[in-house]
Write a protein that holds these residues in place. Structure first.
Motif, PDB file in Angstrom:
ATOM      1  N   ILE A  49      12.756   7.839 -10.486  1.00 62.13           N
ATOM      2  CA  ILE A  49      12.285   6.867  -9.502  1.00 62.13           C
ATOM      3  C   ILE A  49      11.182   5.969 -10.062  1.00 62.13           C
ATOM      4  O   ILE A  49      10.600   5.162  -9.320  1.00 62.13           O
ATOM      5  N   LEU A  50      10.901   6.089 -11.348  1.00 67.35           N
ATOM      6  CA  LEU A  50       9.819   5.310 -11.946  1.00 67.35           C
ATOM      7  C   LEU A  50      10.360   4.002 -12.524  1.00 67.35           C
ATOM      8  O   LEU A  50      11.138   4.009 -13.484  1.00 67.35           O
ATOM      9  N   SER A  51       9.933   2.888 -11.951  1.00 65.23           N
ATOM     10  CA  SER A  51      10.270   1.600 -12.543  1.00 65.23           C
ATOM     11  C   SER A  51       9.535   1.447 -13.869  1.00 65.23           C
ATOM     12  O   SER A  51       8.358   1.800 -13.979  1.00 65.23           O
ATOM     13  N   PRO A  52      10.177   0.898 -14.894  1.00 64.38           N
ATOM     14  CA  PRO A  52       9.482   0.679 -16.164  1.00 64.38           C
ATOM     15  C   PRO A  52       8.377  -0.367 -16.072  1.00 64.38           C
ATOM     16  O   PRO A  52       7.582  -0.504 -17.008  1.00 64.38           O
ATOM     17  N   LEU A  53       8.319  -1.096 -14.953  1.00 60.32           N
ATOM     18  CA  LEU A  53       7.292  -2.127 -14.789  1.00 60.32           C
ATOM     19  C   LEU A  53       6.106  -1.638 -13.966  1.00 60.32           C
ATOM     20  O   LEU A  53       5.240  -2.438 -13.600  1.00 60.32           O
ATOM     21  N   ILE A  54       6.037  -0.350 -13.678  1.00 58.17           N
ATOM     22  CA  ILE A  54       4.898   0.187 -12.933  1.00 58.17           C
ATOM     23  C   ILE A  54       3.569  -0.074 -13.651  1.00 58.17           C
ATOM     24  O   ILE A  54       2.577  -0.432 -12.989  1.00 58.17           O
ATOM     25  N   PRO A  55       3.476   0.078 -14.982  1.00 57.04           N
ATOM     26  CA  PRO A  55       2.189  -0.242 -15.634  1.00 57.04           C
ATOM     27  C   PRO A  55       1.732  -1.668 -15.358  1.00 57.04           C
ATOM     28  O   PRO A  55       0.548  -1.918 -15.110  1.00 57.04           O
ATOM     29  N   LEU A  56       2.668  -2.625 -15.396  1.00 59.89           N
ATOM     30  CA  LEU A  56       2.322  -4.016 -15.108  1.00 59.89           C
ATOM     31  C   LEU A  56       1.865  -4.178 -13.668  1.00 59.89           C
ATOM     32  O   LEU A  56       0.872  -4.866 -13.386  1.00 59.89           O
ATOM     33  N   LEU A  57       2.562  -3.547 -12.736  1.00 63.56           N
ATOM     34  CA  LEU A  57       2.204  -3.663 -11.331  1.00 63.56           C
ATOM     35  C   LEU A  57       0.822  -3.087 -11.053  1.00 63.56           C
ATOM     36  O   LEU A  57       0.048  -3.646 -10.265  1.00 63.56           O
ATOM     37  N   ILE A  58       0.494  -1.980 -11.683  1.00 59.59           N
ATOM     38  CA  ILE A  58      -0.809  -1.354 -11.447  1.00 59.59           C
ATOM     39  C   ILE A  58      -1.936  -2.296 -11.838  1.00 59.59           C
ATOM     40  O   ILE A  58      -2.869  -2.546 -11.065  1.00 59.59           O
ATOM     41  N   VAL A  59      -1.866  -2.848 -13.046  1.00 64.30           N
ATOM     42  CA  VAL A  59      -2.987  -3.654 -13.527  1.00 64.30           C
ATOM     43  C   VAL A  59      -3.055  -5.014 -12.836  1.00 64.30           C
ATOM     44  O   VAL A  59      -4.153  -5.518 -12.550  1.00 64.30           O
ATOM     45  N   VAL A  60      -1.902  -5.617 -12.534  1.00 61.89           N
ATOM     46  CA  VAL A  60      -1.935  -6.945 -11.926  1.00 61.89           C
ATOM     47  C   VAL A  60      -2.336  -6.871 -10.454  1.00 61.89           C
ATOM     48  O   VAL A  60      -3.133  -7.689  -9.984  1.00 61.89           O
ATOM     49  N   THR A  61      -1.793  -5.904  -9.703  1.00 60.77           N
ATOM     50  CA  THR A  61      -2.211  -5.777  -8.302  1.00 60.77           C
ATOM     51  C   THR A  61      -3.679  -5.382  -8.217  1.00 60.77           C
ATOM     52  O   THR A  61      -4.394  -5.830  -7.316  1.00 60.77           O
ATOM     53  N   GLY A  62      -4.128  -4.556  -9.155  1.00 58.48           N
ATOM     54  CA  GLY A  62      -5.548  -4.212  -9.188  1.00 58.48           C
ATOM     55  C   GLY A  62      -6.404  -5.439  -9.452  1.00 58.48           C
ATOM     56  O   GLY A  62      -7.449  -5.641  -8.816  1.00 58.48           O
ATOM     57  N   TYR A  63      -5.971  -6.275 -10.374  1.00 57.73           N
ATOM     58  CA  TYR A  63      -6.706  -7.513 -10.664  1.00 57.73           C
ATOM     59  C   TYR A  63      -6.710  -8.444  -9.454  1.00 57.73           C
ATOM     60  O   TYR A  63      -7.754  -8.991  -9.061  1.00 57.73           O
TER      61      TYR A  63
ATOM     62  N   LYS B  50      -4.631  -9.876  -0.548  1.00 54.89           N
ATOM     63  CA  LYS B  50      -5.277  -8.566  -0.481  1.00 54.89           C
ATOM     64  C   LYS B  50      -4.383  -7.506   0.146  1.00 54.89           C
ATOM     65  O   LYS B  50      -4.218  -6.410  -0.397  1.00 54.89           O
ATOM     66  N   LEU B  51      -3.801  -7.825   1.310  1.00 54.85           N
ATOM     67  CA  LEU B  51      -2.998  -6.826   2.010  1.00 54.85           C
ATOM     68  C   LEU B  51      -1.755  -6.463   1.203  1.00 54.85           C
ATOM     69  O   LEU B  51      -1.407  -5.279   1.055  1.00 54.85           O
ATOM     70  N   TRP B  52      -1.073  -7.465   0.669  1.00 57.66           N
ATOM     71  CA  TRP B  52       0.141  -7.230  -0.118  1.00 57.66           C
ATOM     72  C   TRP B  52      -0.187  -6.469  -1.405  1.00 57.66           C
ATOM     73  O   TRP B  52       0.527  -5.549  -1.790  1.00 57.66           O
ATOM     74  N   SER B  53      -1.266  -6.847  -2.076  1.00 53.65           N
ATOM     75  CA  SER B  53      -1.650  -6.161  -3.305  1.00 53.65           C
ATOM     76  C   SER B  53      -2.022  -4.712  -3.036  1.00 53.65           C
ATOM     77  O   SER B  53      -1.655  -3.813  -3.809  1.00 53.65           O
ATOM     78  N   LEU B  54      -2.749  -4.473  -1.934  1.00 53.30           N
ATOM     79  CA  LEU B  54      -3.115  -3.100  -1.580  1.00 53.30           C
ATOM     80  C   LEU B  54      -1.871  -2.276  -1.275  1.00 53.30           C
ATOM     81  O   LEU B  54      -1.749  -1.120  -1.699  1.00 53.30           O
ATOM     82  N   PHE B  55      -0.932  -2.872  -0.548  1.00 51.27           N
ATOM     83  CA  PHE B  55       0.318  -2.173  -0.212  1.00 51.27           C
ATOM     84  C   PHE B  55       1.072  -1.786  -1.475  1.00 51.27           C
ATOM     85  O   PHE B  55       1.500  -0.639  -1.640  1.00 51.27           O
TER      86      PHE B  55
ATOM     87  N   ARG C  49     -17.257  -3.249  -7.657  1.00 56.52           N
ATOM     88  CA  ARG C  49     -16.297  -3.060  -6.559  1.00 56.52           C
ATOM     89  C   ARG C  49     -15.007  -2.441  -7.076  1.00 56.52           C
ATOM     90  O   ARG C  49     -14.377  -1.628  -6.399  1.00 56.52           O
ATOM     91  N   ALA C  50     -14.598  -2.847  -8.299  1.00 55.53           N
ATOM     92  CA  ALA C  50     -13.357  -2.312  -8.864  1.00 55.53           C
ATOM     93  C   ALA C  50     -13.447  -0.806  -9.051  1.00 55.53           C
ATOM     94  O   ALA C  50     -12.501  -0.071  -8.732  1.00 55.53           O
ATOM     95  N   VAL C  51     -14.567  -0.326  -9.568  1.00 55.97           N
ATOM     96  CA  VAL C  51     -14.724   1.111  -9.798  1.00 55.97           C
ATOM     97  C   VAL C  51     -14.675   1.870  -8.484  1.00 55.97           C
ATOM     98  O   VAL C  51     -13.938   2.852  -8.330  1.00 55.97           O
ATOM     99  N   VAL C  52     -15.462   1.406  -7.499  1.00 61.38           N
ATOM    100  CA  VAL C  52     -15.533   2.099  -6.209  1.00 61.38           C
ATOM    101  C   VAL C  52     -14.198   2.034  -5.481  1.00 61.38           C
ATOM    102  O   VAL C  52     -13.650   3.048  -5.033  1.00 61.38           O
ATOM    103  N   PHE C  53     -13.652   0.815  -5.386  1.00 60.68           N
ATOM    104  CA  PHE C  53     -12.420   0.652  -4.631  1.00 60.68           C
ATOM    105  C   PHE C  53     -11.243   1.298  -5.342  1.00 60.68           C
ATOM    106  O   PHE C  53     -10.331   1.825  -4.698  1.00 60.68           O
ATOM    107  N   GLY C  54     -11.245   1.264  -6.682  1.00 61.78           N
ATOM    108  CA  GLY C  54     -10.163   1.899  -7.428  1.00 61.78           C
ATOM    109  C   GLY C  54     -10.093   3.389  -7.166  1.00 61.78           C
ATOM    110  O   GLY C  54      -9.016   3.953  -6.984  1.00 61.78           O
ATOM    111  N   VAL C  55     -11.247   4.036  -7.142  1.00 59.16           N
ATOM    112  CA  VAL C  55     -11.281   5.472  -6.845  1.00 59.16           C
ATOM    113  C   VAL C  55     -10.737   5.741  -5.450  1.00 59.16           C
ATOM    114  O   VAL C  55      -9.970   6.690  -5.226  1.00 59.16           O
TER     115      VAL C  55
END
Length: 448
Positions: free
Chosen positions: A169-183, A192-197, A245-251
């Motif tokens: 069930i792992l898309s090979p593009l998950i690494p890209l999605l993690i860093v870009v939505t986080g950014y 914000k809402l779509w990226s958080l989702f 904010r990234a550190v706090v919100f990321g956790v």
């Protein structure tokens, strides 16, 4: 003649460029999205997969003809292209010399070719800011489609329950999605809402799949960003507010995603404990080690292996006599089993397929991309460029490339078509967008 755009301490020297024609835009988008619904099919490929490959190849060839096969002639881009081309040629000659079965060769070489094609397509089409944003939008659209399609296909094709499903069930593009939505969520404050989702869904899928490597990938890129920001903080004696904010919100996001996955199915927690602390905790590491040792022994057993390599698609065996403790997890048939895929540790196959000389050049090309990406990341942070939408393609290229590169220590992007393609696209964005780097202490020459 050039124009300069300034916003919030960020500037880009933008050569006067003309947007690519509409047919080229269509072909570029088709090329990017062609493998968005890729899946693990039958041996030799299913008709749908062959159709996707045909669409991808046709789009690339038409683009190449329209650009009259323009190729990088100097600088970083030339080193990547010609170094990678030498690796493909040497690996092909080695496959012929060692009589590699054609089906094995074509399956292995294709992902390496896709990487180079992705690099060239970005290098050709992402020079104008509008076109670079178009390429990035197509990439993120394909990533979202891949995320949900792979989730559905994994359960549908395997007919497994949540307690049994893993990498399917792992898309090979998950690494890209993690860093870009986080950014987008933390730095750019976009969607914000779509990226958080998307971020929570992605982390939830990782939790259900019990895949430690994906967590490490996100951590790898985060550490790089923190190191870059720390070097900036040493000079300015302050930390960028978005970073805090990234550190706090990321956790918080990671905790919510993992908690939701565990609450939906408590058995997932037991699987994490088993994989992290139980008898299977080191099996993944030792199977990768076995592949590395097997490839190295096969390479050195060939008197010309250091020069020509074994060739793309060549087989090797895991030396199970050296790793007997993992036999109980693989079964007795693992002894003497012939393996023809590259191996899940990315860095040894370059030497195995291309020899110590040309294989090292391919490795250096990837590492040169990492050095360039990290230098650009420091500049992007120093200039607070997350406020400028013109900088987003460069952010996506830098963060995406580093995330795929980090993936190479736990999984091999060059086993997966979609991952190899997008890794090349990200490196192409780093190359072409880095030509118009932000102003600061570092000035970049406009090299192609």
């Amino acid at each position: 003649m050039a124009s300069t755009t300034q916003a919030n301490g960020f500037s880009m020297e933008q050569p006067v460029t003309q947007r690519i024609s509409q047919p080229r835009r269509i072909l570029a988008v088709l090329f990017v999205v062609s493998f968005a619904m890729d899946f693990k099919g039958a041996a030799g490929g299913s008709p749908i997969q062959l159709l996707m490959a045909g669409l991808n190849s046709a789009a690339f060839l038409l683009l190449a003809v329209s650009y009259r096969m323009a190729l990088p002639g100097e600088g970083f881009s030339a080193f990547v292209f010609w170094g990678w081309g030498a690796f493909l040629v040497t690996g092909t000659l080695g496959a012929l010399v060692n009589s590699t079965p054609f089906a094995h060769y074509i399956r292995i070489v294709y992902t390496f070719v896709l990487f180079l094609e992705g690099f060239l397509v970005a290098w050709w089409t992402a020079r104008d800011p509008r076109d670079s944003r178009m390429i990035v939008s197509a990439m993120m659209g394909a990533a979202v489609v891949s995320l949900f399609f792979t989730l559905w296909w994994g359960f549908y094709s395997t007919d497994r329950s949540v307690e049994q499903i893993r990498y399917q069930i792992l898309s090979p593009l998950i690494p890209l999605l993690i860093v870009v939505t986080g950014y987008d969520l933390i730095f750019a404050h976009a969607q914000k809402l779509w990226s958080l989702f998307l971020l929570v869904i992605t982390l939830g899928i990782i939790a259900i799949s019990v895949t430690r490597g994906m967590v490490l990938i996100a951590g790898f890129v985060t550490v790089l960003a923190l190191l870059a920001a720390f070097s900036n903080a040493v000079r300015t004696a302050r930390f960028p507010r978005p970073l805090v904010r990234a550190v706090v919100f990321g956790v918080i996001v990671v905790a919510v995603g993992l908690a939701a996955a565990v609450m939906l199915n408590p058995d997932v927690l037991g699987r994490w404990v088993h994989r992290s602390f139980g008898p299977a905790q080191n099996v993944t590491f030792w199977t990768r080690a076995a592949a590395i040792v097997g490839q190295f022994r096969a390479l050195t057993a060939n008197p010309y292996g250091w020069l020509t390599g074994q060739g793309l698609g060549s087989s090797y065996s895991w030396p199970m006599a050296d790793f007997p403790w993992i036999l109980k997890f693989l079964g007795p048939d693992a002894i003497g089993r012939s393996v023809w895929f590259p191996g899940e540790f990315m860095w040894m196959p370059f030497l195995y397929y291309g020899g110590f000389i040309v294989g090292s050049v391919a490795t250096l090309a990837l590492l040169a991309g990492a050095v360039r990406a990290f230098r650009l990341l420091k500049i992007l942070l120093r200039t607070s460029s997350w406020h400028n939408p013109l900088a987003r393609p460069l952010w996506v290229g830098v963060l995406g490339y580093l995330s795929f590169l980090g993936m190479g220590f736990t999984a091999n992007p060059f086993i997966i078509r979609l991952a190899a393609l997008f890794m090349g696209l990200c490196l192409g964005l780093v190359a072409v967008q880095g030509q118009r780097a932000p102003s600061g202490t570092v000035h970049w020459k406009n090299r192609r």
